[in-house]
Design a protein around this motif. Structure first.
Motif, PDB file in Angstrom:
ATOM      1  N   GLY A  35      -6.580  -8.377  22.610  1.00 33.98           N
ATOM      2  CA  GLY A  35      -7.522  -8.042  21.545  1.00 33.98           C
ATOM      3  C   GLY A  35      -7.268  -6.666  20.962  1.00 33.98           C
ATOM      4  N   ALA A  36      -7.047  -5.677  21.817  1.00 36.42           N
ATOM      5  CA  ALA A  36      -6.802  -4.314  21.344  1.00 36.42           C
ATOM      6  C   ALA A  36      -5.479  -4.227  20.584  1.00 36.42           C
ATOM      7  CB  ALA A  36      -6.798  -3.351  22.523  1.00 36.42           C
ATOM      8  N   ILE A  37      -4.462  -4.910  21.074  1.00 33.18           N
ATOM      9  CA  ILE A  37      -3.164  -4.910  20.383  1.00 33.18           C
ATOM     10  C   ILE A  37      -3.292  -5.593  19.028  1.00 33.18           C
ATOM     11  CG2 ILE A  37      -0.816  -5.847  20.468  1.00 33.18           C
ATOM     12  CD1 ILE A  37      -0.860  -5.385  23.477  1.00 33.18           C
ATOM     13  N   ARG A  38      -4.089  -6.632  18.992  1.00 32.44           N
ATOM     14  CA  ARG A  38      -4.301  -7.338  17.719  1.00 32.44           C
ATOM     15  C   ARG A  38      -4.970  -6.424  16.690  1.00 32.44           C
ATOM     16  NH1 ARG A  38      -8.043 -11.825  15.937  1.00 32.44           N
ATOM     17  NH2 ARG A  38      -6.760 -13.220  14.668  1.00 32.44           N
ATOM     18  N   LEU A  39      -5.941  -5.635  17.115  1.00 31.22           N
ATOM     19  CA  LEU A  39      -6.592  -4.686  16.208  1.00 31.22           C
ATOM     20  C   LEU A  39      -5.614  -3.620  15.729  1.00 31.22           C
ATOM     21  CD1 LEU A  39     -10.064  -4.165  17.942  1.00 31.22           C
ATOM     22  CD2 LEU A  39      -9.616  -5.335  15.770  1.00 31.22           C
ATOM     23  N   TRP A  40      -4.800  -3.125  16.648  1.00 35.86           N
ATOM     24  CA  TRP A  40      -3.785  -2.119  16.301  1.00 35.86           C
ATOM     25  C   TRP A  40      -2.787  -2.674  15.278  1.00 35.86           C
ATOM     26  CZ3 TRP A  40       1.300  -2.543  18.900  1.00 35.86           C
ATOM     27  CH2 TRP A  40       2.194  -1.538  18.507  1.00 35.86           C
ATOM     28  N   LEU A  41      -2.321  -3.902  15.499  1.00 36.58           N
ATOM     29  CA  LEU A  41      -1.393  -4.524  14.554  1.00 36.58           C
ATOM     30  C   LEU A  41      -2.060  -4.782  13.208  1.00 36.58           C
ATOM     31  CD1 LEU A  41       0.482  -7.088  16.843  1.00 36.58           C
ATOM     32  CD2 LEU A  41       1.434  -5.018  15.801  1.00 36.58           C
ATOM     33  N   SER A  42      -3.330  -5.146  13.224  1.00 39.97           N
ATOM     34  CA  SER A  42      -4.053  -5.376  11.967  1.00 39.97           C
ATOM     35  C   SER A  42      -4.143  -4.088  11.157  1.00 39.97           C
ATOM     36  CB  SER A  42      -5.456  -5.917  12.257  1.00 39.97           C
ATOM     37  OG  SER A  42      -5.401  -7.168  12.903  1.00 39.97           O
ATOM     38  N   ALA A  43      -4.388  -2.972  11.842  1.00 49.82           N
ATOM     39  CA  ALA A  43      -4.418  -1.672  11.155  1.00 49.82           C
ATOM     40  C   ALA A  43      -3.055  -1.349  10.560  1.00 49.82           C
ATOM     41  CB  ALA A  43      -4.848  -0.581  12.127  1.00 49.82           C
ATOM     42  N   LEU A  44      -1.996  -1.646  11.305  1.00 47.11           N
ATOM     43  CA  LEU A  44      -0.646  -1.443  10.776  1.00 47.11           C
ATOM     44  C   LEU A  44      -0.408  -2.305   9.545  1.00 47.11           C
ATOM     45  CD1 LEU A  44       1.658  -1.312  13.948  1.00 47.11           C
ATOM     46  CD2 LEU A  44       1.280   0.522  12.291  1.00 47.11           C
ATOM     47  N   GLY A  45      -0.880  -3.551   9.584  1.00 43.38           N
ATOM     48  CA  GLY A  45      -0.720  -4.434   8.438  1.00 43.38           C
ATOM     49  C   GLY A  45      -1.416  -3.911   7.193  1.00 43.38           C
ATOM     50  N   VAL A  46      -2.625  -3.381   7.379  1.00 51.43           N
ATOM     51  CA  VAL A  46      -3.354  -2.792   6.244  1.00 51.43           C
ATOM     52  C   VAL A  46      -2.586  -1.608   5.672  1.00 51.43           C
ATOM     53  CG1 VAL A  46      -5.456  -1.547   5.592  1.00 51.43           C
ATOM     54  CG2 VAL A  46      -5.613  -3.589   7.039  1.00 51.43           C
ATOM     55  N   LEU A  47      -2.016  -0.779   6.541  1.00 52.14           N
ATOM     56  CA  LEU A  47      -1.231   0.369   6.076  1.00 52.14           C
ATOM     57  C   LEU A  47       0.005  -0.085   5.298  1.00 52.14           C
ATOM     58  CD1 LEU A  47      -1.436   2.724   9.191  1.00 52.14           C
ATOM     59  CD2 LEU A  47      -2.356   3.189   6.908  1.00 52.14           C
ATOM     60  N   VAL A  48       0.647  -1.153   5.750  1.00 54.19           N
ATOM     61  CA  VAL A  48       1.822  -1.658   5.036  1.00 54.19           C
ATOM     62  C   VAL A  48       1.427  -2.154   3.649  1.00 54.19           C
ATOM     63  CG1 VAL A  48       3.627  -3.437   5.014  1.00 54.19           C
ATOM     64  CG2 VAL A  48       3.105  -2.219   7.134  1.00 54.19           C
ATOM     65  N   VAL A  49       0.289  -2.833   3.558  1.00 54.50           N
ATOM     66  CA  VAL A  49      -0.187  -3.292   2.246  1.00 54.50           C
ATOM     67  C   VAL A  49      -0.458  -2.098   1.335  1.00 54.50           C
ATOM     68  CG1 VAL A  49      -2.053  -4.486   1.034  1.00 54.50           C
ATOM     69  CG2 VAL A  49      -1.117  -5.458   3.137  1.00 54.50           C
ATOM     70  N   LEU A  50      -1.074  -1.047   1.871  1.00 48.19           N
ATOM     71  CA  LEU A  50      -1.329   0.161   1.077  1.00 48.19           C
ATOM     72  C   LEU A  50      -0.016   0.783   0.590  1.00 48.19           C
ATOM     73  CD1 LEU A  50      -4.213   1.930   3.035  1.00 48.19           C
ATOM     74  CD2 LEU A  50      -4.322   0.944   0.743  1.00 48.19           C
ATOM     75  N   ILE A  51       0.988   0.798   1.461  1.00 50.46           N
ATOM     76  CA  ILE A  51       2.283   1.348   1.066  1.00 50.46           C
ATOM     77  C   ILE A  51       2.871   0.544  -0.086  1.00 50.46           C
ATOM     78  CG2 ILE A  51       4.674   1.654   1.825  1.00 50.46           C
ATOM     79  CD1 ILE A  51       3.615   2.340   4.587  1.00 50.46           C
ATOM     80  N   VAL A  52       2.757  -0.776  -0.019  1.00 48.17           N
ATOM     81  CA  VAL A  52       3.284  -1.631  -1.086  1.00 48.17           C
ATOM     82  C   VAL A  52       2.565  -1.348  -2.406  1.00 48.17           C
ATOM     83  CG1 VAL A  52       3.451  -4.023  -1.886  1.00 48.17           C
ATOM     84  CG2 VAL A  52       4.090  -3.448   0.462  1.00 48.17           C
ATOM     85  N   VAL A  53       1.239  -1.228  -2.346  1.00 52.68           N
ATOM     86  CA  VAL A  53       0.459  -0.985  -3.564  1.00 52.68           C
ATOM     87  C   VAL A  53       0.772   0.388  -4.154  1.00 52.68           C
ATOM     88  CG1 VAL A  53      -1.880  -0.662  -4.473  1.00 52.68           C
ATOM     89  CG2 VAL A  53      -1.400  -2.558  -2.912  1.00 52.68           C
ATOM     90  N   VAL A  54       0.771   1.432  -3.302  1.00 51.07           N
ATOM     91  CA  VAL A  54       1.082   2.775  -3.794  1.00 51.07           C
ATOM     92  C   VAL A  54       2.530   2.847  -4.273  1.00 51.07           C
ATOM     93  CG1 VAL A  54       1.276   5.206  -3.136  1.00 51.07           C
ATOM     94  CG2 VAL A  54      -0.676   3.862  -2.359  1.00 51.07           C
TER      95      VAL A  54
END
Length: 381
Positions: A35-54
């Motif tokens: 569960g904790a690893i899944r949350l950590w990976l989800s945060a990474l995924g959000v950051l990658v999406v932000l990088i793509v948008v910026v």
């Protein structure tokens, strides 16, 4: 010599009891901090999406060449004085983009494009730190599930490669008589971002189910729908690369009519560049035409696979393919509007964000075809 035992005496009474893992051998193994690893990976995924948008905004505002050096660590600190800003501006005035497009730009105008590129690079640094901190923490705490160490290491390795590729892309626009970065290098840079995002998303979905649940679900996989989703995923990825080529040469701001291009189906002067193969990456008309045709093909396949998915006995799988089709229609409409309105930054970035959502929805449909969710007979009906 053995002694008589009462028929009511429990077997093993008085003997040392052996602990047996609950749920059998598989269920009794350590699952790690899923569960904790899944949350950590989800945060990474959000950051990658932000990088793509910026990153998309950086390209649309012609900001990508404002920082002319690659300093992975020292570059995290922006100019802090008037002298430092003047030094950065002086470096920018020495590259072709300034001479060919922005001659006479003021320092205030330079700061605007500088902050876009700095923000894009800073997001990359933050993402790298979030990955490293999480990975090292779970590794040191021995909370990584069995067989997952290499999987969780992969996004970090690809992220490091992405930084190198980003500089490889930027360096193509710092010399010669070129106005922008090489479009094919931009496509590689964006493509790798989607590969990283796809890996993270798949890992998040896997960690959302137990190992036992995944093994059981795999027996019910729909091979035809899995093949359909895989084909759609590959075509969507190709379309993303074509979109990067469109952005790289500003092809979205040419041939701004629809459904034709300059009043005809096939754009004029589509093969005017030499050598011939160069047209497939640098000819605005041909590149935009390929992007349009790939979009039409995606929609056609999306409809065909949705019709196939309607025959699935799994409600969640049917719903996943319906979501893909709905997003395909919306994304096509966004693409048409982007062309008709000459690719304004807000609409163009929304179109790019639509590509991200579509790619993730296709991955979800593929996952549910591979590992169908349990359901009752009523749900199947």
């Amino acid at each position: 010599m053995s002694t008589k035992r009462s028929i009511f005496e429990e077997v093993g009474e008085g003997a040392e009891r052996v602990a047996v893992p609950a749920g059998g051998a598989i269920g009794g193994t350590s699952k790690g901090a899923r569960g904790a690893i899944r949350l950590w990976l989800s945060a990474l995924g959000v950051l990658v999406v932000l990088i793509v948008v910026v990153g998309g905004m950086t390209r649309l505002t012609d900001s990508g060449l404002s920082i002319t050096e690659w300093r992975p660590v020292a570059g995290a600190i922006p100019p802090m004085s008037v002298e430092a800003w003047e030094a950065e501006f002086k470096k920018y005035r020495q590259i072709p983009e300034y001479r060919l497009q922005n001659e006479g730009m003021t320092l205030a105008e330079f700061k605007t494009i500088y902050w876009w590129e700095w923000g894009h690079r800073q997001l990359g640094r933050i993402t790298g730190l979030v990955w490293a901190a999480g990975f090292l923490f779970f590794l040191a705490a021995r909370r990584i599930p069995a067989g997952w160490t290499g999987r969780l290491l992969l996004p970090g390795i690809l992220g490091g490669a992405q930084g190198v590729i980003g500089w490889w892309m930027v360096s193509s626009g710092l010399s010669g008589d070129t106005l922008d970065v090489a479009s094919y290098r931009l496509a590689v840079h964006l493509g790798l971002a989607f590969v990283i995002l796809g890996i993270i998303a798949w890992q998040v979905m896997l960690l959302g189910r137990s190992d036992v649940g995944l093994l059981q679900a795999r027996r019910a996989r729909d091979a035809r729908l899995l093949s359909s989703a895989t084909g759609l995923m590959h075509l969507a990825f190709l379309q993303i690369l074509l979109g990067a080529l469109v952005a790289g040469i500003d092809a979205g701001r040419t041939f701004n009519d629809w459904p034709g291009m300059a009043g005809q189906f096939f754009p004029p002067a589509a093969f005017d560049l030499e050598p011939l193969w160069w047209n497939f990456m640098e000819n605005a008309g041909l590149v935009q035409f390929m992007h349009r045709i790939a979009g039409y093909l995606l929609l056609a396949l999306g409809i065909a696979f949705w019709l196939r998915a309607r025959r699935s006995g799994n409600r969640a799988t049917r719903g996943a393919f319906t979501s893909v089709l709905a997003m395909l229609v919306l994304q096509l409409l966004l693409g048409i509007m982007t062309v008709l309105y000459v690719a304004p930054p807000g609409l163009a970035v929304l179109h790019q964000l639509g590509a991200v959502l579509l790619f993730l929805l296709i991955l979800r449909a593929r996952f549910l075809a591979s590992y169908p969710l349990d359901q009752s007979v009523r749900d199947a009906a």
